[in-house]
Design an enzyme around this catalytic site. Sequence first.
Site, mmCIF file in Angstrom:
data_model
loop_
_atom_site.group_PDB
_atom_site.id
_atom_site.type_symbol
_atom_site.label_atom_id
_atom_site.label_comp_id
_atom_site.label_asym_id
_atom_site.label_seq_id
_atom_site.Cartn_x
_atom_site.Cartn_y
_atom_site.Cartn_z
ATOM 1 N N GLU A 45 12.729 -48.855 -24.309
ATOM 2 C CA GLU A 45 13.641 -49.360 -23.501
ATOM 3 C C GLU A 45 14.886 -50.372 -24.115
ATOM 4 O O GLU A 45 16.169 -50.098 -23.948
ATOM 5 C CB GLU A 45 13.394 -50.071 -21.993
ATOM 6 C CG GLU A 45 12.733 -48.895 -21.089
ATOM 7 C CD GLU A 45 13.971 -47.728 -20.724
ATOM 8 O OE1 GLU A 45 14.961 -48.056 -20.684
ATOM 9 O OE2 GLU A 45 13.391 -46.712 -20.254
ATOM 10 N N TYR A 128 17.694 -54.514 -15.856
ATOM 11 C CA TYR A 128 17.395 -53.169 -16.101
ATOM 12 C C TYR A 128 16.048 -52.926 -16.738
ATOM 13 O O TYR A 128 15.346 -52.107 -16.228
ATOM 14 C CB TYR A 128 18.524 -52.550 -16.915
ATOM 15 C CG TYR A 128 18.088 -51.062 -17.127
ATOM 16 C CD1 TYR A 128 18.211 -50.130 -16.438
ATOM 17 C CD2 TYR A 128 17.740 -50.995 -18.743
ATOM 18 C CE1 TYR A 128 18.000 -48.951 -16.959
ATOM 19 C CE2 TYR A 128 17.201 -49.810 -19.119
ATOM 20 C CZ TYR A 128 17.483 -48.785 -18.247
ATOM 21 O OH TYR A 128 17.008 -47.577 -18.532
ATOM 22 N N ASP A 146 20.813 -47.005 -14.987
ATOM 23 C CA ASP A 146 21.599 -47.072 -16.190
ATOM 24 C C ASP A 146 23.027 -46.174 -15.939
ATOM 25 O O ASP A 146 23.382 -46.028 -14.935
ATOM 26 C CB ASP A 146 20.833 -46.674 -17.483
ATOM 27 C CG ASP A 146 20.389 -45.025 -17.353
ATOM 28 O OD1 ASP A 146 20.787 -44.390 -16.262
ATOM 29 O OD2 ASP A 146 19.901 -44.338 -18.210
ATOM 30 N N CYS A 198 24.183 -33.435 -15.361
ATOM 31 C CA CYS A 198 25.354 -34.384 -14.509
ATOM 32 C C CYS A 198 25.932 -34.864 -15.588
ATOM 33 O O CYS A 198 26.094 -36.213 -15.775
ATOM 34 C CB CYS A 198 25.030 -35.037 -13.684
ATOM 35 S SG CYS A 198 26.233 -35.509 -12.565
ATOM 36 N N CYS A 205 26.991 -27.980 -12.486
ATOM 37 C CA CYS A 205 26.965 -28.062 -11.177
ATOM 38 C C CYS A 205 26.047 -26.982 -10.547
ATOM 39 O O CYS A 205 25.129 -26.888 -9.829
ATOM 40 C CB CYS A 205 27.869 -28.244 -10.070
ATOM 41 S SG CYS A 205 28.908 -29.797 -10.423
ATOM 42 N N CYS A 208 22.056 -27.358 -10.822
ATOM 43 C CA CYS A 208 22.036 -28.687 -10.482
ATOM 44 C C CYS A 208 20.942 -28.630 -9.199
ATOM 45 O O CYS A 208 21.422 -28.182 -8.187
ATOM 46 C CB CYS A 208 23.100 -29.601 -10.335
ATOM 47 S SG CYS A 208 22.690 -31.408 -9.613
ATOM 48 N N CYS A 214 25.798 -32.610 -2.866
ATOM 49 C CA CYS A 214 26.828 -33.428 -3.854
ATOM 50 C C CYS A 214 28.117 -33.339 -3.131
ATOM 51 O O CYS A 214 28.872 -32.266 -3.267
ATOM 52 C CB CYS A 214 26.786 -32.701 -5.147
ATOM 53 S SG CYS A 214 27.733 -34.010 -6.325
#
Length: 354
Positions: A45, A128, A146, A198, A205, A208, A214
């Site tokens: 991270e 975060y 994020d 995405c 899409c 997805c 959405c």
Amino acid sequence: MRETARTADLLDWYDVHAREMPWRVAPARRTLGELPDPYRIWLSEVMLQQTTVAAVTAYFQRFTARWPTVADLAAAEDGDVMGEWAGLGYYARARNLLKCARVVVADHGGQFPPDHAALLKLPGIGPYTAAAISSIAFDAPETVVDGNVERVMARLHDIHTPLPAAKPELIAAATSLTPAQRPGDYAQAVMDLGATICTPRNPACGICPWRGPCAARANGTAPDLPKKIPKKPKPTRHGIAYVAQRSDGAILLERREDRGLLGGMLGWPGSDWAEGAARAAPPLDADWQTLNEEARHAFTHFHLRLRVEVAQVDMEAAPITGDFIPAAQFQPAQLPTVMRKVFDLARGSLRNSG
Ligand code: SF4
């Protein structure tokens, strides 16, 4: 109230499509109770802040081969860690990495604490990263947000408030979807969705798992989201880098102050970097030759153009700043990227420079 149907759809997708990463435990193994090593999640991270998975993977593998545990890293020499970090950028992260490893060993018996509040007290760990470690390494129901998650949430809910003002709304949206079961997989699933489906341009899409609910897909606004306040153009700063080589091949380098940009890293003696004309006394008297080409580098907040001065000097040369590093010990790969660009320009004017 958790939005369980959406979360379940995403987790089903993740079970099949999770990306493989050297620090990740695949969903099938997590379901059997295996969790990743918090040291590896923390390290990944910190490396991933401002950097891509593709750029980080080789660094992560080198770090964990050389320092397999947080105790190994805590015992490392500062210069060795800074050298291994060279090229990843944002060098304050590497300094904080070492500080954090040493605090984990000294104050926590070499084990990362599982809870968000205790993680936040460690050097270099912000909200975060604390949420990511709690969630991914300990399966705590923390929400990890994020850039990928912000984009997915803005589109899922068709939120048009520009970033950064939209952050609270996007965090609330992500929190409402975070499940009590498998929160670590959920966090990684949203990030994977943002990174692979995405995507900023041309979201896929049609494949997805959230194409049904959405709102941006329904309204045709997905490619325009998230909205962002336009950034100001970056200023250009100028500087001078002095590259001196002694007659035995040794190279003059200095370790930069711990504080500030590229702090603690090796570099060439030179001027400050400012928006006006650069001025600096050379580190020693010599017949300096100005190279025709400047070294150019883009930092987060400015562009840098460095004039490169090169000189060959004799064994008596006594620099007022920096030290001569024997040719056999000089490793260009241990320089930060901007300093390596200077070396790449200067090497044609140096002896035995590989
Ligand atoms: S349907 Fe399209 S815009 Fe909406 S979350 Fe999925 S990929 Fe993104």
